[in-house]
Design a protein around this motif. Structure first.
Motif, PDB file in Angstrom:
ATOM      1  N   ASP A   1       0.836  -1.199   0.000  1.00  0.00           N
ATOM      2  CA  ASP A   1       0.000   0.000   0.000  1.00  0.00           C
ATOM      3  C   ASP A   1       0.874   1.254   0.000  1.00  0.00           C
ATOM      4  O   ASP A   1       1.793   1.386   0.806  1.00  0.00           O
ATOM      5  CB  ASP A   1      -0.901   0.006   1.228  1.00  0.00           C
ATOM      6  CG  ASP A   1      -1.821  -1.204   1.288  1.00  0.00           C
ATOM      7  OD1 ASP A   1      -1.397  -2.298   0.871  1.00  0.00           O
ATOM      8  OD2 ASP A   1      -2.950  -1.072   1.776  1.00  0.00           O
TER       9      ASP A   1
ATOM     10  N   HIS B   1      -0.613   4.778  -0.421  1.00  0.00           N
ATOM     11  CA  HIS B   1      -1.378   5.814   0.291  1.00  0.00           C
ATOM     12  C   HIS B   1      -0.802   7.212   0.111  1.00  0.00           C
ATOM     13  O   HIS B   1      -0.695   7.988   1.065  1.00  0.00           O
ATOM     14  CB  HIS B   1      -1.486   5.477   1.773  1.00  0.00           C
ATOM     15  CG  HIS B   1      -2.524   4.450   2.087  1.00  0.00           C
ATOM     16  ND1 HIS B   1      -3.861   4.637   1.815  1.00  0.00           N
ATOM     17  CD2 HIS B   1      -2.422   3.205   2.645  1.00  0.00           C
ATOM     18  CE1 HIS B   1      -4.540   3.568   2.192  1.00  0.00           C
ATOM     19  NE2 HIS B   1      -3.692   2.682   2.691  1.00  0.00           N
TER      20      HIS B   1
ATOM     21  N   ASP C   1      -4.552   0.599  -3.106  1.00  0.00           N
ATOM     22  CA  ASP C   1      -4.524   1.703  -2.139  1.00  0.00           C
ATOM     23  C   ASP C   1      -3.424   2.703  -2.482  1.00  0.00           C
ATOM     24  O   ASP C   1      -2.391   2.791  -1.818  1.00  0.00           O
ATOM     25  CB  ASP C   1      -4.364   1.181  -0.709  1.00  0.00           C
ATOM     26  CG  ASP C   1      -5.678   0.717  -0.109  1.00  0.00           C
ATOM     27  OD1 ASP C   1      -6.681   0.647  -0.841  1.00  0.00           O
ATOM     28  OD2 ASP C   1      -5.702   0.412   1.099  1.00  0.00           O
TER      29      ASP C   1
ATOM     30  N   GLY D   1      -7.807  -1.622  -4.746  1.00  0.00           N
ATOM     31  CA  GLY D   1      -7.920  -1.670  -3.295  1.00  0.00           C
ATOM     32  C   GLY D   1      -9.214  -1.042  -2.826  1.00  0.00           C
ATOM     33  O   GLY D   1      -9.957  -0.431  -3.604  1.00  0.00           O
TER      34      GLY D   1
ATOM     35  N   HIS E   1      -5.795  -7.541  -2.834  1.00  0.00           N
ATOM     36  CA  HIS E   1      -5.509  -6.405  -1.961  1.00  0.00           C
ATOM     37  C   HIS E   1      -5.780  -6.731  -0.498  1.00  0.00           C
ATOM     38  O   HIS E   1      -4.935  -6.512   0.368  1.00  0.00           O
ATOM     39  CB  HIS E   1      -6.334  -5.178  -2.359  1.00  0.00           C
ATOM     40  CG  HIS E   1      -6.202  -4.064  -1.360  1.00  0.00           C
ATOM     41  ND1 HIS E   1      -5.045  -3.332  -1.213  1.00  0.00           N
ATOM     42  CD2 HIS E   1      -7.069  -3.587  -0.424  1.00  0.00           C
ATOM     43  CE1 HIS E   1      -5.201  -2.450  -0.239  1.00  0.00           C
ATOM     44  NE2 HIS E   1      -6.418  -2.577   0.248  1.00  0.00           N
TER      45      HIS E   1
ATOM     46  N   GLY F   1      -2.075  -6.887   0.621  1.00  0.00           N
ATOM     47  CA  GLY F   1      -1.751  -5.663   1.338  1.00  0.00           C
ATOM     48  C   GLY F   1      -2.782  -5.433   2.409  1.00  0.00           C
ATOM     49  O   GLY F   1      -3.162  -6.331   3.143  1.00  0.00           O
ATOM     50  N   HIS F   2      -3.251  -4.165   2.535  1.00  0.00           N
ATOM     51  CA  HIS F   2      -4.428  -3.800   3.319  1.00  0.00           C
ATOM     52  C   HIS F   2      -4.189  -3.761   4.829  1.00  0.00           C
ATOM     53  O   HIS F   2      -4.418  -2.735   5.453  1.00  0.00           O
ATOM     54  CB  HIS F   2      -5.584  -4.741   2.980  1.00  0.00           C
ATOM     55  CG  HIS F   2      -6.906  -4.320   3.538  1.00  0.00           C
ATOM     56  ND1 HIS F   2      -7.396  -3.032   3.406  1.00  0.00           N
ATOM     57  CD2 HIS F   2      -7.851  -5.009   4.233  1.00  0.00           C
ATOM     58  CE1 HIS F   2      -8.591  -2.962   3.974  1.00  0.00           C
ATOM     59  NE2 HIS F   2      -8.883  -4.144   4.492  1.00  0.00           N
TER      60      HIS F   2
ATOM     61  N   ASP G   1       1.757  -4.884   3.356  1.00  0.00           N
ATOM     62  CA  ASP G   1       1.551  -3.493   3.780  1.00  0.00           C
ATOM     63  C   ASP G   1       2.503  -3.198   4.933  1.00  0.00           C
ATOM     64  O   ASP G   1       2.266  -3.592   6.073  1.00  0.00           O
ATOM     65  CB  ASP G   1       0.100  -3.272   4.212  1.00  0.00           C
ATOM     66  CG  ASP G   1      -0.177  -1.819   4.597  1.00  0.00           C
ATOM     67  OD1 ASP G   1       0.778  -1.024   4.647  1.00  0.00           O
ATOM     68  OD2 ASP G   1      -1.347  -1.485   4.847  1.00  0.00           O
TER      69      ASP G   1
END
Length: 445
Positions: A182, A184, A218, A252, A319, A388-389, A427
């Motif tokens: 991720d 972000h 994400d 995501g 994700h 991820g996540h 992540d």
């Protein structure tokens, strides 16, 4: 502390980060193991009235509503608590609670998409003179963690000072496979991590020949330049294809959240626990005004076409660490086609339901975790799932905040393998001063 360099004091957006389970996440998923809990992004009720400009943009729910959802909204941090540390070079390992703001290269601000600024300096960068973007709202990162002791940390080599040698393009068969956790909105960290793996050169151009690169979703929210991240990934996709490789991405839950906020705004949706809106949920979960202002149709179209599940070599890439993908089909093609059809129908309630399910997490973490992973692998193929996540520090049970003293915070040196070795978490917790991970598969050791 609030992140920012060379900017005036800002008011922190209260971002919901508690790990209690809202009612909608407790509904069993028919036909397979349920996710034991869920976390952010959490759907919220719309504000009763517009919030005053000096406070967070999302109003606190009423007491009965908060009790139903099991949530609380943090009070904005006073301006006096905001600091502006000087940029520092990236370190091989980042301590949680020891984060430096990204350093943005100078250059003219674009009139539309930040993709036009690639040739002038920082790849994807759109913010001149080292300043933070207008409308960037730093978000809270002191997150509660459930103590865990049954996950395995897989160390990866520390980032070298010079860029690694790029993967050669042999022209015979697929190149090496890389995955990215991720992002972000942390564009500087992404560029540094890609360079450390030799995937891009000093100018931010694709340098890995026929290598294969997958982003696990994400791209936006919480960080300072989500649209810049999307622009970079879109450009690398074209450059990698021209070189005989590819750069692709998964959808995501934050892509779904941003699409919903743009398309549906304050349109009420049935959240399963009352009426909610995409706009309120997006703001509460780190939505950035400057990202929304720069969001164009080309970004929306690109995000809407992303797949939810893929299989590369012997790895199943998703994700979210949830089994909710099984709700959308028994083959990878069926899942992706169903999600795309829902987005194309443009029904707010249907899109919300996909967002809600892809927000679930921790299905692979506890006693039934290996069985949940095996159910997905048996359905879609592969011998390991990569996701991820859910930030690795949560899976490790390590706690760290921006205000920690000393250097005893958790370390994120690489991905983590758990669920009897069947699941790989990617992540690294970049939003909480962790590490943005770019890793080659299969893992060694």
């Amino acid at each position: 502390m609030t992140q920012g360099a060379g900017q005036e004091p800002v008011v922190r957006t209260a971002t919901l980060r508690d790990f209690r389970v809202p009612p909608y996440a407790r509904v069993p998923v028919q036909g397979h193991a349920t996710d034991p809990t869920t976390t952010e992004p959490l759907p919220v009720l719309p504000p009763a009235e517009p919030a005053p400009p000096e406070r967070a943009p999302v109003a606190t729910p009423s007491a009965p509503t908060a009790a139903v959802l099991g949530v609380s909204v943090a009070t904005p941090v006073p301006a006096a608590a905001v600091s502006a540390p000087a940029p520092a070079p990236a370190e091989p390992t980042l301590h949680l609670g020891r984060r430096t703001p990204p350093a943005y290269a100078p250059g003219p601000a674009p009139t539309a998409s930040s993709i036009v600024s690639v040739a002038t300096g920082h790849p994807g960068n759109a913010f001149p003179e080292g300043g933070m973007p207008e409308g960037y709202t730093p978000t809270e990162r002191d997150l509660p963690v459930i103590n865990r002791g049954d996950t395995v940390q897989v160390l990866v080599a520390a980032e070298p000072a010079p860029a690694a040698e790029p993967a050669p393009a042999s022209g015979e068969g697929p190149g090496p496979l890389y995955v990215v956790g991720d992002v972000h909105g942390y564009l500087d960290e992404l560029v540094a991590a890609l360079r450390a793996q030799g995937l891009i050169d000093e100018n931010g151009s694709w340098a890995a020949g026929n290598a294969r690169l997958w982003f696990l979703g994400d791209f936006t929210d919480r960080g300072p330049d989500g649209i810049g991240v999307i622009d970079l990934v879109m450009r690398l996709s074209a450059e990698a294809a021209a070189a005989g490789g590819y750069c692709k991405a998964l959808m995501g839950n934050h892509e779904l959240l941003l699409i919903g906020a743009k398309r549906f705004g304050d349109t009420p949706v049935n959240s399963g626990a009352g009426t909610a809106t995409f706009q309120a949920a997006w703001l509460l979960n780190g939505g950035q005004k400057h990202d929304m202002d720069r969001l164009q149709d080309v970004h929306l179209q690109w995000m809407s076409r992303l797949d939810a599940v893929v299989r590369e070599d012997d790895h199943l890439l998703v994700h979210s660490d949830t089994t909710a993908y099984l709700d959308y089909g028994q083959t990878i093609e069926d899942v992706n086609d169903t999600v795309h059809e829902i987005l194309n129908r443009n029904d707010a309630d249907e899109v919300w339901d996909v967002f809600r399910k892809f927000t679930k997490r921790f299905a692979f973490r506890d006693e039934g975790g290996p069985q949940a992973v095996q159910e997905l692998l048996a359905t879609y193929g592969g011998s390991r799932i990569v996701h991820g996540h859910s930030p690795i520090p949560y899976l490790l049970g390590q706690v760290g905040t921006e205000d920690d003293e000393g250097n005893s915070g958790p370390l994120v040196d690489g991905p983590h393998v758990y669920a009897d070795g069947l699941a790989i978490a990617m992540d690294g917790g970049v939003t909480m001063a962790g590490k943005l991970l770019v890793v080659q598969l299969p893992l060694n050791g």
